[in-house]
Design a protein around this motif. Structure first.
Motif, PDB file in Angstrom:
ATOM      1  N   HIS A 229       0.298  -1.245   0.421  1.00  0.00           N
ATOM      2  CA  HIS A 229      -0.155  -0.055   0.013  1.00  0.00           C
ATOM      3  C   HIS A 229       0.765   0.977  -0.139  1.00  0.00           C
ATOM      4  CE1 HIS A 229      -3.971   1.308   1.470  1.00  0.00           C
ATOM      5  NE2 HIS A 229      -3.326   2.325   0.692  1.00  0.00           N
ATOM      6  N   PHE A 230       2.186   1.347   0.627  1.00  0.00           N
ATOM      7  CA  PHE A 230       3.305   2.667   1.039  1.00  0.00           C
ATOM      8  C   PHE A 230       3.751   2.613  -0.366  1.00  0.00           C
ATOM      9  CE2 PHE A 230       7.767   4.049   0.709  1.00  0.00           C
ATOM     10  CZ  PHE A 230       7.090   4.871   1.658  1.00  0.00           C
ATOM     11  N   ALA A 231       4.026   1.775  -1.025  1.00  0.00           N
ATOM     12  CA  ALA A 231       4.134   1.801  -2.235  1.00  0.00           C
ATOM     13  C   ALA A 231       3.428   2.163  -3.249  1.00  0.00           C
ATOM     14  CB  ALA A 231       5.105   0.150  -3.345  1.00  0.00           C
ATOM     15  N   ASN A 232       2.029   2.027  -3.340  1.00  0.00           N
ATOM     16  CA  ASN A 232       1.410   2.482  -4.256  1.00  0.00           C
ATOM     17  C   ASN A 232       0.946   3.965  -4.093  1.00  0.00           C
ATOM     18  OD1 ASN A 232      -0.821   2.367  -6.627  1.00  0.00           O
ATOM     19  ND2 ASN A 232      -1.195   3.028  -4.971  1.00  0.00           N
ATOM     20  N   ASN A 233       0.633   4.753  -3.512  1.00  0.00           N
ATOM     21  CA  ASN A 233       0.851   5.635  -2.242  1.00  0.00           C
ATOM     22  C   ASN A 233       2.605   6.466  -2.317  1.00  0.00           C
ATOM     23  OD1 ASN A 233      -1.187   5.378  -1.382  1.00  0.00           O
ATOM     24  ND2 ASN A 233      -0.687   5.778   0.961  1.00  0.00           N
ATOM     25  N   LEU A 234       3.655   5.863  -2.063  1.00  0.00           N
ATOM     26  CA  LEU A 234       5.349   6.593  -2.891  1.00  0.00           C
ATOM     27  C   LEU A 234       4.725   6.380  -4.610  1.00  0.00           C
ATOM     28  CD1 LEU A 234       7.504   7.557  -2.493  1.00  0.00           C
ATOM     29  CD2 LEU A 234       8.121   5.203  -1.811  1.00  0.00           C
ATOM     30  N   SER A 235       4.998   5.848  -5.149  1.00  0.00           N
ATOM     31  CA  SER A 235       4.345   5.993  -6.657  1.00  0.00           C
ATOM     32  C   SER A 235       3.582   7.366  -6.907  1.00  0.00           C
ATOM     33  CB  SER A 235       3.973   4.502  -7.517  1.00  0.00           C
ATOM     34  OG  SER A 235       4.089   5.223  -8.570  1.00  0.00           O
ATOM     35  N   GLY A 236       2.262   7.270  -6.744  1.00  0.00           N
ATOM     36  CA  GLY A 236       1.262   8.763  -6.839  1.00  0.00           C
ATOM     37  C   GLY A 236       2.012   9.688  -6.655  1.00  0.00           C
ATOM     38  N   PHE A 237       2.544   9.627  -5.599  1.00  0.00           N
ATOM     39  CA  PHE A 237       3.263  10.553  -4.783  1.00  0.00           C
ATOM     40  C   PHE A 237       4.355  11.660  -6.085  1.00  0.00           C
ATOM     41  CE2 PHE A 237       5.591  13.181  -1.689  1.00  0.00           C
ATOM     42  CZ  PHE A 237       5.046  14.262  -1.592  1.00  0.00           C
ATOM     43  N   VAL A 238       4.953  10.292  -6.319  1.00  0.00           N
ATOM     44  CA  VAL A 238       6.252  10.770  -6.777  1.00  0.00           C
ATOM     45  C   VAL A 238       5.535  11.439  -8.567  1.00  0.00           C
ATOM     46  CG1 VAL A 238       8.168  10.238  -8.327  1.00  0.00           C
ATOM     47  CG2 VAL A 238       7.717   9.417  -5.923  1.00  0.00           C
ATOM     48  N   LEU A 239       4.333  10.970  -9.026  1.00  0.00           N
ATOM     49  CA  LEU A 239       4.348  10.967  -9.907  1.00  0.00           C
ATOM     50  C   LEU A 239       3.363  12.419 -10.353  1.00  0.00           C
ATOM     51  CD1 LEU A 239       2.595   7.139 -11.906  1.00  0.00           C
ATOM     52  CD2 LEU A 239       4.518   8.812 -12.276  1.00  0.00           C
ATOM     53  N   LEU A 240       2.769  12.495  -9.167  1.00  0.00           N
ATOM     54  CA  LEU A 240       2.505  14.085  -8.763  1.00  0.00           C
ATOM     55  C   LEU A 240       3.121  14.854  -8.948  1.00  0.00           C
ATOM     56  CD1 LEU A 240      -0.879  15.395  -8.608  1.00  0.00           C
ATOM     57  CD2 LEU A 240      -0.324  14.863  -6.191  1.00  0.00           C
ATOM     58  N   TRP A 241       4.098  14.996  -7.974  1.00  0.00           N
ATOM     59  CA  TRP A 241       5.195  15.817  -7.485  1.00  0.00           C
ATOM     60  C   TRP A 241       5.721  16.258  -9.545  1.00  0.00           C
ATOM     61  CZ3 TRP A 241      10.685  15.130  -9.342  1.00  0.00           C
ATOM     62  CH2 TRP A 241      11.664  16.123  -8.466  1.00  0.00           C
ATOM     63  N   ALA A 242       6.207  14.939 -10.167  1.00  0.00           N
ATOM     64  CA  ALA A 242       6.789  15.378 -11.516  1.00  0.00           C
ATOM     65  C   ALA A 242       5.822  16.489 -12.281  1.00  0.00           C
ATOM     66  CB  ALA A 242       7.311  13.754 -12.006  1.00  0.00           C
ATOM     67  N   GLN A 244       4.492  18.161 -11.222  1.00  0.00           N
ATOM     68  CA  GLN A 244       3.795  19.527 -10.392  1.00  0.00           C
ATOM     69  C   GLN A 244       4.791  20.476  -9.972  1.00  0.00           C
ATOM     70  OE1 GLN A 244       1.636  19.743  -6.646  1.00  0.00           O
ATOM     71  NE2 GLN A 244      -0.598  19.083  -7.874  1.00  0.00           N
ATOM     72  N   ARG A 245       6.241  19.265 -10.524  1.00  0.00           N
ATOM     73  CA  ARG A 245       7.536  20.279 -10.502  1.00  0.00           C
ATOM     74  C   ARG A 245       8.098  20.482 -11.558  1.00  0.00           C
ATOM     75  NH1 ARG A 245       4.535  21.527  -6.058  1.00  0.00           N
ATOM     76  NH2 ARG A 245       5.120  21.859  -4.113  1.00  0.00           N
ATOM     77  N   LEU A 246       7.660  19.187 -12.227  1.00  0.00           N
ATOM     78  CA  LEU A 246       9.458  19.323 -13.262  1.00  0.00           C
ATOM     79  C   LEU A 246       8.268  20.084 -14.864  1.00  0.00           C
ATOM     80  CD1 LEU A 246       9.779  16.041 -12.878  1.00  0.00           C
ATOM     81  CD2 LEU A 246      11.229  18.008 -12.036  1.00  0.00           C
ATOM     82  N   ASP A 247       9.009  20.319 -16.132  1.00  0.00           N
ATOM     83  CA  ASP A 247       7.987  20.598 -17.058  1.00  0.00           C
ATOM     84  C   ASP A 247       7.571  19.690 -17.744  1.00  0.00           C
ATOM     85  OD1 ASP A 247      10.476  19.183 -18.568  1.00  0.00           O
ATOM     86  OD2 ASP A 247      11.512  20.781 -17.912  1.00  0.00           O
ATOM     87  N   GLY A 248       6.928  19.353 -18.860  1.00  0.00           N
ATOM     88  CA  GLY A 248       6.091  18.846 -19.518  1.00  0.00           C
ATOM     89  C   GLY A 248       6.964  17.364 -19.583  1.00  0.00           C
ATOM     90  N   THR A 249       8.300  18.093 -20.378  1.00  0.00           N
ATOM     91  CA  THR A 249       9.177  17.345 -21.926  1.00  0.00           C
ATOM     92  C   THR A 249       9.583  16.016 -20.003  1.00  0.00           C
ATOM     93  OG1 THR A 249       9.440  18.574 -22.639  1.00  0.00           O
ATOM     94  CG2 THR A 249      10.921  16.721 -22.655  1.00  0.00           C
ATOM     95  N   ASN A 250      10.127  16.461 -18.828  1.00  0.00           N
ATOM     96  CA  ASN A 250      10.728  15.955 -17.828  1.00  0.00           C
ATOM     97  C   ASN A 250      10.377  15.444 -17.178  1.00  0.00           C
ATOM     98  OD1 ASN A 250      13.206  17.301 -18.574  1.00  0.00           O
ATOM     99  ND2 ASN A 250      13.275  18.877 -17.615  1.00  0.00           N
TER     100      ASN A 250
END
Length: 321
Positions: A229-242, A244-250
């Motif tokens: 469950h934590f791995a699933n949440n962490l994966s979603g957290f990283v994708l959300l961070w990407a 909101q914090r990175l440009d579209g290409t990155n």
């Protein structure tokens, strides 16, 4: 409790368990709505249009701390209610040991691979339902600053993985497990998917919950389900961070790399697992002990049926919003 009451409970324990689960779910829904309303009013009191997603007049770290506290209360109190109500049933103790090597080595990459497929399924549903006019709940907005980000990580990744597993798998599924593991996994997963109240995530959350329930039933260790469950949440957290914090290409590049790693790791784990004997098998459905099926006994419990109807009604209202 008198001897006659204990004997009646022993004969009709599924009816009792279903009612207890219904009361717990209703209590959880009430707490969640009250806390969300209180939190939105508190964080939006200083400026019109502000709220939990964009607090005004309060430090972002304080807003994240309030979110953590709300999660603890909304999941912790129903967990205490369920634990207290299940004492007369004399359930076996809950095992919470370090994650088993098999779950970490094989279950984790397989689960992340399935998470990738679930994310794709959710995206397709968002597109299809969006064309039909459905607006999904807004995505979480990650805060700036290391302190606020750490609290957001705690609120969105750690606390749900621990408390939701304790409540749903360690509580509800364990209550229903004496009547068949697959029965317990299905009913728990149905409730788990409905309480998330998002049509686009409903199928993927249900399927992910089936895997979490299977993990607990197979290993008898709640920490294994918590890890996945934590791995699933962490994966979603990283994708959300990407996003909101990175440009579209990155952001797209990081997403593609993660999906490739998940897919490759999942296929490799599946091959190795099959070579070592495959998956753990769960017991078959137990024989019926009375004229009514398990589903009929559960649905005859008024509190369980009422909670199920409320969840369906919330989902319908969300779809029509």
């Amino acid at each position: 409790m008198t001897r006659l009451e204990r004997e009646k409970l022993r004969r009709d324990s599924l009816f009792y368990s279903a009612n207890l689960i219904g009361v717990t779910v209703l209590f959880y829904l009430m707490l969640r709505m009250l806390l969300q309303a209180a939190l939105a009013a508190l964080l939006g009191a200083n400026l019109a249009g502000s709220g939990t997603a964009n607090p005004a007049g309060i430090p972002v770290a304080a807003a994240m701390a309030l979110n953590c506290a709300a999660t603890l209360v909304s999941l912790g109190l129903p967990l205490l209610l369920l634990r207290g109500g299940s004492r007369p049933l004399c359930l076996p103790p809950l095992r919470l040991a370090p994650p088993t090597p098999k779950a970490a080595a094989y279950g984790l990459p397989l689960f992340l691979c399935f998470t990738m497929a679930a994310s794709a399924m959710t995206g397709l549903l968002k597109t299809a339902l969006g064309a039909a006019g459905y607006t999904p709940p807004p995505a979480l907005h990650l805060p700036g600053g290391s302190g606020a980000m750490a609290l957001a990580f705690l609120a969105y990744c750690v606390l749900p993985a621990v408390l939701e597993e304790l409540l749903f798998r360690g509580g509800i599924q364990r209550l229903l497990a004496p009547y068949g593991d697959w029965f317990a996994i299905f009913v728990t997963s149905l409730l788990f998917a409905l309480v998330h109240t998002d049509l686009t995530q409903l199928p993927s959350v249900f399927l992910l919950s089936l895997l979490l329930g299977y993990t607990l039933a197979a290993t008898k260790n709640l920490a294994d389900a918590m890890l996945l469950h934590f791995a699933n949440n962490l994966s979603g957290f990283v994708l959300l961070w990407a996003q909101q914090r990175l440009d579209g290409t990155n952001a797209m590049a990081l997403t593609a790399v993660l999906f490739a790693l998940y897919f490759g790791g999942g296929i490799l784990a599946l091959v190795l697992l099959l070579r070592q004997g495959g998956f753990l098998r769960l017991p078959r459905w137990p024989a019926r002990k009375n004229q009514m099926t398990r589903a009929e006994r559960v649905l005859s419990a008024p509190f369980f049926t009422f909670a199920l109807l409320i969840l369906v009604l919330i989902l319908i209202l969300e779809a029509l919003r």
